[in-house]
Design a protein around this motif. Structure first.
Motif, PDB file in Angstrom:
ATOM      1  N   TYR A  80      35.351 -16.435  19.648  1.00  0.00           N
ATOM      2  CA  TYR A  80      35.283 -15.709  18.375  1.00  0.00           C
ATOM      3  C   TYR A  80      36.487 -14.788  18.196  1.00  0.00           C
ATOM      4  CZ  TYR A  80      33.393 -11.773  21.138  1.00  0.00           C
ATOM      5  OH  TYR A  80      33.208 -10.771  22.051  1.00  0.00           O
TER       6      TYR A  80
ATOM      7  N   ASP B 233      37.621 -10.425  13.855  1.00  0.00           N
ATOM      8  CA  ASP B 233      36.917 -10.137  12.591  1.00  0.00           C
ATOM      9  C   ASP B 233      35.482 -10.666  12.582  1.00  0.00           C
ATOM     10  OD1 ASP B 233      37.312 -12.845  12.481  1.00  0.00           O
ATOM     11  OD2 ASP B 233      38.079 -12.867  10.415  1.00  0.00           O
ATOM     12  N   GLY B 234      35.076 -11.260  13.689  1.00  0.00           N
ATOM     13  CA  GLY B 234      33.687 -11.741  13.759  1.00  0.00           C
ATOM     14  C   GLY B 234      33.534 -13.232  13.484  1.00  0.00           C
ATOM     15  N   THR B 235      34.613 -13.911  13.150  1.00  0.00           N
ATOM     16  CA  THR B 235      34.512 -15.356  12.909  1.00  0.00           C
ATOM     17  C   THR B 235      34.279 -16.082  14.231  1.00  0.00           C
ATOM     18  OG1 THR B 235      36.182 -15.049  11.224  1.00  0.00           O
ATOM     19  CG2 THR B 235      35.654 -17.327  11.815  1.00  0.00           C
TER      20      THR B 235
ATOM     21  N   ILE C 100      25.113 -14.237  17.756  1.00  0.00           N
ATOM     22  CA  ILE C 100      25.555 -13.444  16.599  1.00  0.00           C
ATOM     23  C   ILE C 100      25.441 -11.953  16.938  1.00  0.00           C
ATOM     24  CG2 ILE C 100      24.940 -12.752  14.238  1.00  0.00           C
ATOM     25  CD1 ILE C 100      26.026 -15.447  13.971  1.00  0.00           C
TER      26      ILE C 100
ATOM     27  N   VAL D 100      27.985 -10.868  19.648  1.00  0.00           N
ATOM     28  CA  VAL D 100      29.342 -10.795  19.084  1.00  0.00           C
ATOM     29  C   VAL D 100      29.469  -9.507  18.262  1.00  0.00           C
ATOM     30  CG1 VAL D 100      30.881 -11.832  17.353  1.00  0.00           C
ATOM     31  CG2 VAL D 100      29.819 -13.275  19.112  1.00  0.00           C
ATOM     32  N   ALA D 101      28.470  -9.248  17.432  1.00  0.00           N
ATOM     33  CA  ALA D 101      28.505  -8.059  16.573  1.00  0.00           C
ATOM     34  C   ALA D 101      28.591  -6.783  17.416  1.00  0.00           C
ATOM     35  CB  ALA D 101      27.263  -8.023  15.677  1.00  0.00           C
TER      36      ALA D 101
ATOM     37  N   GLU E  68      27.095  -8.313   9.045  1.00  0.00           N
ATOM     38  CA  GLU E  68      28.487  -8.666   8.697  1.00  0.00           C
ATOM     39  C   GLU E  68      28.906  -9.949   9.387  1.00  0.00           C
ATOM     40  OE1 GLU E  68      31.981  -5.840   8.850  1.00  0.00           O
ATOM     41  OE2 GLU E  68      30.263  -4.503   9.253  1.00  0.00           O
ATOM     42  N   VAL E  69      28.539 -10.066  10.661  1.00  0.00           N
ATOM     43  CA  VAL E  69      28.911 -11.276  11.405  1.00  0.00           C
ATOM     44  C   VAL E  69      28.165 -12.483  10.839  1.00  0.00           C
ATOM     45  CG1 VAL E  69      28.967 -12.365  13.688  1.00  0.00           C
ATOM     46  CG2 VAL E  69      29.400  -9.918  13.464  1.00  0.00           C
TER      47      VAL E  69
ATOM     48  N   LYS F  35      29.893 -13.471   7.595  1.00  0.00           N
ATOM     49  CA  LYS F  35      31.208 -14.043   7.881  1.00  0.00           C
ATOM     50  C   LYS F  35      31.117 -15.532   8.216  1.00  0.00           C
ATOM     51  CE  LYS F  35      34.904 -12.179   8.189  1.00  0.00           C
ATOM     52  NZ  LYS F  35      35.349 -10.809   8.021  1.00  0.00           N
ATOM     53  N   ASN F  36      30.044 -15.915   8.887  1.00  0.00           N
ATOM     54  CA  ASN F  36      29.966 -17.284   9.396  1.00  0.00           C
ATOM     55  C   ASN F  36      29.024 -18.207   8.627  1.00  0.00           C
ATOM     56  OD1 ASN F  36      31.642 -17.207  11.997  1.00  0.00           O
ATOM     57  ND2 ASN F  36      30.349 -15.377  12.192  1.00  0.00           N
TER      58      ASN F  36
END
Ligand code: FES
Ligand code: FES
Lengths: 792, 158
Positions: free
Chosen positions: A310, A313-315, A387, A390-391, A400-401, A404-405
C-alpha cells in the motif's frame, strides 16, 4: 404488476409452528418403528482392533447391531459431493487445482479419523434400550499419532489421515490477477499479518435426524431427513446402496434450521435407510446435542498469511495471500469454501494485483463444510482487518482508506479480473458501494460519534466504531425447479425443488406466483421438500433459493398464465389478447361478465374429446420450469458496530449495530429483515463467543452448551437496518440472495470497533472469538509494549 | 425395570400412566402422550426448547423425570390455542412480528413467555430480554421476539 412481491405478507408457515403442530423429523411416528443409536469413536486417530457386541446383543429389546465389517461391500463409502466439487474446465485451467480423492466409510471399518466418527449402530425397541446397548459395546483400539494442527499436518512424516494419500494436503490451487509480487516491490509500505478464523459449529436448534421406512409392495424407501438437500440425499442413497433413484423418496419435513451443515449427506442418512430395508420396518435416529457437536460437520477454520502492498495515501496496490483450510478428516465439498474465499477477498475494493494460494489440509477433526457465508466471513475478516490496519499505520480514519479503494458506482458492472466458481468472469452486476457507506455513516452519525468519542475516552469510557463491507456472490446455480399447476378444483399448487429451513418459502413463493396468476398468496398452495414432486431439484444453500426458485416459479407461473388464457380464449371464442385475468377468472376486457373460472378452465383443459387445449399443446394446466442462472448475482452490505470495552475484564459490550444492505428486489421485506437480523446474531456469536476447541489429542473440549457459547437475547441488539435496491441483471425479478449476508461482516466490524475503542493502545485482533480472556491478554501485552517504548 | 404409576393433569386432561422411573418428562410428553409440540434441542437444560409449565411455572422438561410430575398440573404449547382454533394473543403476536423462522425454538419461548406475561403484564424491554435469556434461538436474532412480546402485552392490557 407486482402486487404482492415487495409486501411484508405474514407467513403461512406460522400457524402450525406456533401451535406445536408442525412436523419435524423427531415428531414422526410409525407403527412398528424402532430406534437407532450410533456408537462413535472416542479416539481421534486409531486402528480398530476389534468390536465386541456380545453383551449388547444379549440385551432385551435389541434388534440389530451392525459394525463396519457387516456393511463392507454392501454400502459404498461416502466420497466428496460431485455436484459441489465439479469445476468447469476454464476454471481448472485458470487455477490449476490438485484435488485428491478422499472418503469416509459409513461405519468406520479399519481405523477412525476423528472423535465422533460412527463405528457401529444399534437398533432397539426405543432409544433408552439402544443407548444401554451402545454402552455395552466394547471397542478395542490401537491409538495412532494424532494431528490437530494443520501446520503440523503439513510437516514431512506427519501421520496420514487418509492413508492412501501421499500427504495431508487434500487439495490446492492458485488464483491470480495483475502482478502482486511486483506491487509489493512498488509500494511505499508492506503489511504482513496472519489472520485466523476458528472452527465453529452451526448449531441449528433442531439436531439432525432421519426416519426411514421401507415399503415391500413398491420396493420403495421413504426417507425423512432434517436436510437442506432432499434431492442430493436421494442420489447418494441410491449410489451408496446400489438402488435406482425411483426406489427412493426423500422428504424434508419441517426443518429446524440448517445454516449449511445440514446440506450434504451424512453417514447416518445412508445407514438408517439401509437398516429400514434390511429389517423391513421403520427406523428412526435422532441426533443428540453431544453428537451434534462432535459429529455434525463444523466450519470456517482458516488461516491466512497476507502481504499487503500500500501507498502513503492509503491506496492498496496489491495483496498476496497464502491460506490454509483445516478440513478435518474428509473434504466433502471440494473447493467450495476455499474458492469462495479466494474470489471474495477483495470485496468492494479495487485492488488490481491479487495473488492467492490455498491449501486444504486434513487433520484428525470432524469434517469441515460450508456454513452460512461459506468462506466469506473468513476473508471479509481478513480484508477489513487489512483496511483497518493500513489506516492505523497511516494514522488515517479507516473510512478514508475505504473510500480511497472502493469500487465506484460508475465502475459498474465491475470486472475483478478472475473467475467465479461456476467459470463465469467475476463481474459485479449492480450496486453502489460508496453510497451504501455514506448511508451507513449517516445512520450512526459517524462524524458526531468521532467528536463524542474523544470526550468519552477522556472520561475513561472506551467506546469504538468498526466498519465492514462485503460483496457476496449469491444465487449459485446450477438450477432450480418449479412445477406450477391448476388442479381440477381450480386450486393453484406449486412444487419447488428448494426446501426451506425457516426461510418462509411457502410465503414468498406464493407471493411471486400470486402476482403472475392474479390471485392472492392465500389461494396458492406451495409444496416443498419432497423428491416425489419433481424430477429434479437442487436445494437451499448459498443464498440461492429466492434467486433461483423465485425465478423458476415466476417464469413457470407466467407460462401457465399464457396457457390459461389460451384455453379460456378457446372456451369464450375470443382472442386471448382480448382477455384479462383477476381473482381466479379470465374475462373479456370489454365484457367483464363474459368470464370463465380457473375451475372451469381446468375442466376444459382435461384430456379427452372436449378438450379445449389447442392442438400441439399438452392437455392439463401445468408447467415446469428449470431456471438456470447465467452466474451468481452480487449482494452487498455495509455493517457498522459500536462497542464499549471494559479494559479491566476484557468484556466487549455491543452498543449498537447498523447495516445497509442491497439484496436487489426484495420479495418480502419482513422476511428479508428477519434473515439479516438472524444472520447478524450468528455473526456476533462468531465474533465474540463461538469456538470449537480440540485438545492436542483431538478430544473435543466444547461438547455441550456449557462450553460452546451461543449468544442469547442479552447479547444481540436490535440491528438498525437500511436498504438499497439495485436490481440484479441476471434474473427476471432482479433478486439477489440474502440468507447468508448477515453472518459475514460482524466479526470484522466488531474486531475493528474493539481495536478502535482501545486506540491509542495498539491491539491486533487477528483471531476470533474476541473472548474476555483473550482480549484481556492482548490489552496486557499492548500495555507492556507501550511501556517498553516509553522507557526505551 | 418396574413401572411406576403416575397421575397428572396435562393441558386440563387427567392422565394416568405407568412409566419407567428413568423416563424423562420431555420424552413422556412427546412419546407417550404424543404431544410433539414440546421440542428437544439439547437435553441438558440450556436451550429452553423443551420448556413447559408445571403448576404454572416454566420448567425444562428435559431436566425432569416423568415420575417427578406425579400429581402436577402440566401445560404444553398445545394448550395455548383458543377453543375456536384462533391463536392466543402471544401466538398471534409471534406471527405478526415474524418472531419465528424455523419455529423449532418457538414452543419453548411461548411457554416461558405465557407464564411470564401472567405475572408481568407490562414488561420493559430489559425485563423481556432477561426473561427469554434462557431460551436459545438460532434463527431470529431475538429482536422480533421482543417486539412480539411487547405487542402481546399491549393487546392484553387494552
Ligand atoms: S432440551 Fe431441555 S433445555 Fe434444551
Ligand atoms: S426460529 Fe429457528 S431456532 Fe428459533
Amino acid at each position: 404488476m407486482t402486487k404482492y412481491v415487495g409486501q411484508s405478507i405474514k407467513r403461512k408457515e406460522d400457524y402450525r409452528l406456533v401451535t406445536g403442530t408442525g412436523q419435524f423429523v423427531g415428531d414422526i411416528r410409525m407403527a412398528n418403528m424402532v430406534e437407532a443409536v450410533f456408537v462413535r469413536s472416542t479416539h481421534a486417530h486409531a486402528t480398530i482392533i476389534g468390536i465386541d457386541i456380545s453383551e449388547a446383543q444379549a440385551l432385551e429389546g435389541v434388534h440389530a447391531i451392525l459394525t463396519g465389517k457387516d456393511i463392507d461391500g454392501k454400502i459404498k463409502p461416502l466420497v466428496q459431493f460431485e455436484s459441489h466439487c465439479a469445476l468447469p474446465p476454464n476454471l481448472v485451467e485458470a487455477i490449476n487445482p490438485t484435488i485428491h480423492f478422499c472418503y469416509e466409510d459409513v461405519l468406520a471399518k479399519n481405523k477412525v479419523m476423528y472423535v465422533g466418527q460412527p463405528i457401529a449402530v444399534v437398533v432397539a425397541e426405543n432409544r433408552y434400550v439402544a443407548e444401554d446397548a451402545a454402552d455395552l459395546i466394547k471397542v478395542k483400539y490401537e491409538t495412532l499419532p494424532v494431528v490437530v494442527d494443520p501446520f503440523k499436518s503439513l510437516e514431512k512424516g506427519a501421520p496420514l489421515i487418509q492413508e492412501h494419500l501421499q500427504s495431508n494436503i487434500q487439495s490446492n490451487f492458485h488464483v491470480t490477477t495483475g502482478n502482486a509480487v511486483q506491487s509489493l516491490k512498488d509500494a511505499n509500505h508492506i503489511l504482513k499479518a496472519r489472520i485466523k478464523t476458528p472452527r465453529v459449529s452451526s448449531n441449528p436448534l433442531e439436531t439432525r435426524g432421519v426416519v426411514s421406512t421401507y415399503e415391500n409392495r413398491t420396493n420403495q424407501l421413504h426417507v425423512y431427513s432434517s436436510t437442506q438437500l432432499p434431492f442430493e440425499i436421494r442420489t447418494y442413497i441410491a449410489r451408496s446402496l446400489d438402488l435406482v433413484e425411483q426406489q427412493i423418496r426423500v422428504t424434508a419435513p419441517d426443518v429446524g434450521g440448517g445454516f449449511g451443515p445440514k446440506g450434504g449427506v451424512h453417514p447416518e442418512e445412508i445407514m438408517v435407510p439401509y437398516l429400514s430395508k434390511l429389517m423391513n420396518r421403520p427406523v428412526k435416529w435422532i441426533e443428540d446435542r453431544l453428537e451434534h457437536m462432535t459429529s455434525a460437520r463444523h466450519s470456517r477454520d482458516q488461516i491466512h498469511d497476507v502481504e499487503v502492498a500500500y501507498n502513503r495515501d492509503g491506496t492498496i496496490l496489491g495483496i498476496k495471500d497464502h491460506f490454509i483450510i483445516d478440513s478435518g478428516a474428509v473434504n466433502y465439498f471440494g473447493l467450495t469454501c476455499a474458492y469462495n474465499s479466494a474470489y471474495h477477498l477483495r470485496g468492494a475494493y479495487k485492488i488490481p494485483n491479487y495473488d492467492s494460494t490455498c491449501q486444504i489440509v486434513l487433520t484428525n477433526k470432524t469434517p469441515n463444510v460450508p456454513f452460512r457465508g461459506a468462506g466469506r466471513p473468513e476473508v471479509v475478516f481478513v480484508m477489513d482487518r487489512i483496511i483497518d490496519m493500513v489506516a492505523r499505520k497511516l494514522k488515517m480514519d479507516p473510512v478514508e482508506v475505504m473510500r480511497k479503494n472502493m469500487i465506484q458506482a460508475e465502475d459498474m458492472p465491475y470486472d475483478q479480473g478472475i473467475l467465479v466458481k461456476d467459470g463465469a468472469q467475476l463481474i459485479y452486476d449492480s450496486g453502489d458501494y460508496p453510497a451504501a457507506l455514506d448511508q451507513g455513516l449517516k445512520m450512526v452519525d459517524y462524524e458526531g460519534f468521532r467528536e463524542q468519542q474523544k470526550k468519552w475516552k477522556k472520561q475513561g469510557k472506551l467506546v469504538g466504531v468498526g466498519i465492514s463491507t462485503y460483496v457476496e456472490g449469491t444465487g449459485a446455480g446450477p438450477f432450480e425447479s418449479a412445477y406450477v399447476t391448476i388442479d381440477g378444483s381450480g386450486q393453484v399448487v406449486a412444487y419447488l425443488g428448494a426446501s426451506p429451513q425457516g426461510q418462509g418459502h411457502e410465503t414468498v413463493f406464493s407471493q411471486i406466483c400470486a402476482d403472475e396468476l392474479m390471485l392472492s398468496p392465500n389461494e396458492i398452495t406451495i409444496r416443498v421438500g419432497d423428491t416425489a414432486n419433481l424430477a429434479f431439484g437442487a436445494g437451499t444453500y448459498a443464498s440461492r433459493s429466492a434467486v433461483n426458485a423465485g425465478s423458476a416459479i415466476q417464469i413457470a407461473s407466467a407460462k401457465l398464465r399464457e396457457k390459461v388464457l389460451v384455453v379460456a380464449a378457446a372456451m369464450l371464442e375470443v382472442k386471448s389478447s382480448d382477455l384479462q385475468m383477476e381473482n381466479g377468472k379470465a374475462f373479456v376486457k370489454t365484457q367483464p361478465e363474459k368470464c370463465v373460472t380457473y375451475k372451469e378452465i381446468a375442466e376444459a383443459a382435461r384430456p379427452g374429446n372436449r378438450c379445449k387445449v389447442p392442438a400441439g399443446m399438452e392437455p392439463g394446466l401445468q408447467v415446469t420450469h428449470y431456471f438456470v442462472p447465467p452466474t451468481v448475482t452480487f449482494s452487498s452490505s455495509v455493517h457498522i458496530a459500536m462497542v464499549e470495552v471494559d479494559k479491566k475484564t476484557g468484556f466487549v459490550e455491543l452498543k449498537g449495530y447498523s447495516v445497509v444492505h442491497d439484496a436487489g428486489k426484495v420479495i418480502n421485506p419482513m422476511i428479508v429483515d428477519g434473515q439479516v437480523q438472524g444472520g447478524i446474531a450468528q455473526g456476533i456469536g462468531a465474533a465474540l463467543y463461538e469456538e470449537i476447541v480440540y485438545d492436542e489429542k483431538g478430544q473435543l473440549l466444547t461438547g455441550s452448551y456449557m462450553d460452546y457459547l451461543l449468544p442469547t437475547s442479552m447479547e444481540i441488539p436490535t440491528v438498525e437496518k437500511s436498504h438499497q435496491e439495485f436490481l440484479s441483471t441476471r434474473n427476471p425479478l432482479g433478486i439477489k440472495g440474502v440468507g447468508e449476508g448477515g453472518a459475514i461482516s460482524p466479526p470484522a466490524a466488531i474486531a475493528n470497533a474493539v481495536v478502535d475503542a482501545l486506540d491509542p493502545l495498539e491491539i491486533m485482533i487477528n483471531l476470533l472469538p474476541i473472548s474476555p480472556s483473550k482480549l484481556r491478554n492482548w490489552i496486557k501485552e499492548a500495555e507492556r509494549k507501550q511501556y517498553k517504548i516509553e522507557v526505551g | 425395570m418396574e413401572g411406576i404409576k403416575i397421575h397428572l393433569k396435562v393441558n386440563g386432561q387427567d392422565i394416568s400412566r405407568e412409566v419407567d422411573p428413568r423416563l424423562l418428562l420431555s420424552d413422556f410428553i412427546r412419546e407417550n402422550l404424543l404431544l410433539t409440540g414440546t421440542h428437544i434441542g439439547c437435553e441438558h437444560g440450556v436451550c429452553g426448547a423443551c420448556t413447559i409449565q408445571v403448576n404454572g411455572d416454566p420448567v425444562r422438561s428435559c431436566l425432569m423425570l416423568a415420575v417427578q410430575a406425579d400429581g402436577c398440573e402440566v401445560k404444553t404449547v398445545e394448550s395455548l390455542i383458543q377453543e375456536n382454533g384462533e391463536l392466543s394473543h402471544l401466538q398471534q403476536a409471534f406471527s405478526d412480528n415474524h418472531a419465528l423462522q424455523c419455529g423449532f425454538c418457538t414452543p419453548g419461548f411461548l411457554m416461558t413467555l405465557s407464564s411470564f406475561l401472567e405475572e408481568n403484564s407490562n414488561p420493559s424491554e430489559e425485563e423481556i430480554r432477561k426473561c427469554i435469556s434462557g431460551n436459545l434461538c438460532r434463527c431470529t436474532g431475538y429482536s422480533n421476539i421482543i417486539k412480539a412480546v411487547k405487542q402481546a402485552a399491549q393487546t392484553v392490557s387494552n
